[in-house]
Design a protein around this motif. Structure first.
Motif, short mmCIF file in Angstrom:
data_model
loop_
_atom_site.label_atom_id
_atom_site.label_comp_id
_atom_site.label_asym_id
_atom_site.label_seq_id
_atom_site.Cartn_x
_atom_site.Cartn_y
_atom_site.Cartn_z
N ASP A 59 15.65 64.55 36.89
CA ASP A 59 16.40 65.55 37.66
C ASP A 59 17.39 64.89 38.61
O ASP A 59 18.51 65.39 38.81
N GLN A 60 17.01 63.75 39.20
CA GLN A 60 17.92 63.04 40.10
C GLN A 60 19.11 62.47 39.32
O GLN A 60 20.24 62.51 39.81
N PHE A 61 18.86 61.96 38.13
CA PHE A 61 19.96 61.45 37.31
C PHE A 61 20.93 62.57 36.97
O PHE A 61 22.16 62.40 37.08
N VAL A 62 20.41 63.71 36.54
CA VAL A 62 21.28 64.85 36.20
C VAL A 62 22.07 65.31 37.42
O VAL A 62 23.28 65.58 37.33
N ALA A 63 21.40 65.38 38.58
CA ALA A 63 22.09 65.82 39.79
C ALA A 63 23.20 64.85 40.16
O ALA A 63 24.33 65.27 40.46
N CYS A 64 22.91 63.55 40.15
CA CYS A 64 23.93 62.55 40.55
C CYS A 64 25.10 62.54 39.57
O CYS A 64 26.26 62.53 39.99
N ARG A 65 24.81 62.55 38.28
CA ARG A 65 25.90 62.51 37.30
C ARG A 65 26.68 63.84 37.31
O ARG A 65 27.91 63.85 37.16
N GLY A 66 25.97 64.95 37.49
CA GLY A 66 26.65 66.24 37.57
C GLY A 66 27.56 66.35 38.79
O GLY A 66 28.70 66.81 38.70
N HIS A 67 27.07 65.89 39.96
CA HIS A 67 27.88 65.88 41.17
C HIS A 67 29.09 64.96 41.00
O HIS A 67 30.20 65.29 41.41
N LEU A 68 28.87 63.79 40.40
CA LEU A 68 29.96 62.84 40.19
C LEU A 68 31.05 63.46 39.32
O LEU A 68 32.24 63.40 39.65
N ARG A 69 30.66 64.05 38.21
CA ARG A 69 31.64 64.64 37.31
C ARG A 69 32.36 65.82 37.97
O ARG A 69 33.57 66.01 37.78
N ALA A 70 31.63 66.61 38.74
CA ALA A 70 32.26 67.73 39.42
C ALA A 70 33.31 67.24 40.43
O ALA A 70 34.42 67.78 40.51
N LEU A 71 32.95 66.21 41.18
CA LEU A 71 33.88 65.65 42.16
C LEU A 71 35.11 65.05 41.49
O LEU A 71 36.26 65.34 41.86
N LEU A 72 34.89 64.19 40.50
CA LEU A 72 36.02 63.53 39.84
C LEU A 72 36.91 64.55 39.14
O LEU A 72 38.13 64.38 39.09
N GLY A 73 36.31 65.63 38.63
CA GLY A 73 37.12 66.67 38.02
C GLY A 73 38.06 67.30 39.03
O GLY A 73 39.23 67.61 38.71
N GLN A 74 37.60 67.48 40.27
CA GLN A 74 38.46 68.05 41.31
C GLN A 74 39.56 67.06 41.71
O GLN A 74 40.69 67.46 42.00
N TYR A 75 39.24 65.79 41.74
CA TYR A 75 40.26 64.78 42.08
C TYR A 75 41.29 64.63 40.97
O TYR A 75 42.48 64.40 41.24
N LEU A 76 40.85 64.72 39.73
CA LEU A 76 41.73 64.44 38.59
C LEU A 76 42.38 65.68 38.02
O LEU A 76 43.31 65.58 37.21
N GLY A 77 41.89 66.85 38.41
CA GLY A 77 42.46 68.08 37.89
C GLY A 77 42.03 68.39 36.47
O GLY A 77 42.83 68.89 35.67
N CYS A 78 40.80 68.09 36.13
CA CYS A 78 40.29 68.39 34.79
C CYS A 78 38.87 68.93 34.91
O CYS A 78 38.26 68.89 35.99
N SER A 79 38.33 69.42 33.83
CA SER A 79 36.96 69.93 33.86
C SER A 79 35.98 68.76 34.00
O SER A 79 36.27 67.64 33.54
N PRO A 80 34.83 68.99 34.64
CA PRO A 80 33.86 67.90 34.81
C PRO A 80 33.48 67.22 33.50
O PRO A 80 33.33 66.00 33.45
N LYS A 81 33.30 68.00 32.46
CA LYS A 81 32.87 67.43 31.18
C LYS A 81 33.94 66.55 30.55
O LYS A 81 33.64 65.66 29.75
N ASP A 82 35.21 66.78 30.94
CA ASP A 82 36.31 66.01 30.35
C ASP A 82 36.63 64.73 31.11
O ASP A 82 37.56 64.01 30.72
N VAL A 83 35.93 64.46 32.20
CA VAL A 83 36.16 63.22 32.94
C VAL A 83 35.75 62.04 32.05
O VAL A 83 34.59 61.94 31.64
N PRO A 84 36.68 61.13 31.72
CA PRO A 84 36.36 60.04 30.79
C PRO A 84 35.69 58.86 31.50
O PRO A 84 36.36 57.98 32.03
N LEU A 85 34.38 58.84 31.49
CA LEU A 85 33.63 57.75 32.12
C LEU A 85 33.30 56.68 31.08
O LEU A 85 32.88 56.99 29.97
#
Length: 236
Positions: A59-85
């Protein structure tokens, strides 16, 4: 370098990657994840999460990765799932594809607290629980740089506990920023004296600066960026 520590979630609006500073977002990875966090993950990330046998860890892994993708999506202007990590040869997560080099980020978490740092360049962040460690002297003697061992030995006994915590978190942040990981633990030295501002002291003129603070009761944290010094500002 101005480091702004902010509570998650961010405002519901596009975010601008700070080029002359650092944003550090703070949250509890043990709390219920943001809505749809699991849906933000890639297929590889979902599979990685499923491999954790302990539900709390998963659950902690999902929370951290989900928060990361949500944040980077806002910075990059794309959907969280489309953030290319992607990851470097040393295993450091970075942005890839068309977004390579657009932002630097780093994540650290422990039970009860997680930090995500975002900036325009390289950055490292570390968070640790604040607790006595009986083996601190032995760890310093085995893993810390010679300059740190000498300074630690000269500190009053009542300062050594905080000195160790500051040294450990600052070194972890630096190593994560440069991307080498703990294999280069002895190659970097930081000022351990809690009576002085934190700083990288070895190698001399390294170009890296560190900041250290207490993000919440019972925790200590550090951030490392390129620059001369760091000023940490915590938003309540």
């Amino acid at each position: 370098m101005r480091v702004q520590v902010r509570p998650f979630p961010p405002p519901d609006a596009p975010l601008v990657v700070p080029t002359g500073g650092v944003h550090v977002w703070q949250f509890d990875p043990s709390a219920p994840p943001i809505p749809g966090a699991a849906a933000h993950l890639s297929a590889d990330e979902t599979a990685r999460g499923d491999r954790y046998r302990v539900g709390r860890t998963r659950d902690q892994f999902v929370a951290c990765r989900g928060h990361l993708r949500a944040l980077l999506g806002q910075y990059l202007g794309c959907s969280p799932k489309d953030v290319p990590l992607t990851v470097t040869a040393d295993g450091k997560p970075v942005l890839g594809g068309a977004f390579a080099g657009r932002a630097g980020f780093n994540v650290s978490h422990t039970d009860g607290l997680a930090l995500i740092a975002v900036t325009g360049g390289a950055v490292g962040v570390d968070v640790e629980p604040e607790r006595p460690l009986p083996t601190a002297d032995a760890i310093v003697g085995r893993f810390f740089a010679a300059v740190e061992q000498a300074q630690y030995a000269g500190l009053p006994g009542e300062l050594r506990g905080e000195a160790f915590l500051r040294g450990w978190t600052c070194k972890e942040a630096v190593l994560k920023a440069v991307g080498t990981g703990v294999r280069a633990f002895e190659a970097w030295g930081v000022d351990l004296d809690p009576r002085r501002p934190p700083a990288v002291v070895w190698p001399a003129a390294s170009g890296w600066a560190v900041g250290w603070w207490r993000p919440a009761a019972g925790y200590v944290a550090a951030v490392a960026v390129q620059g001369e010094r760091v000023a940490v500002e915590v938003d309540e």
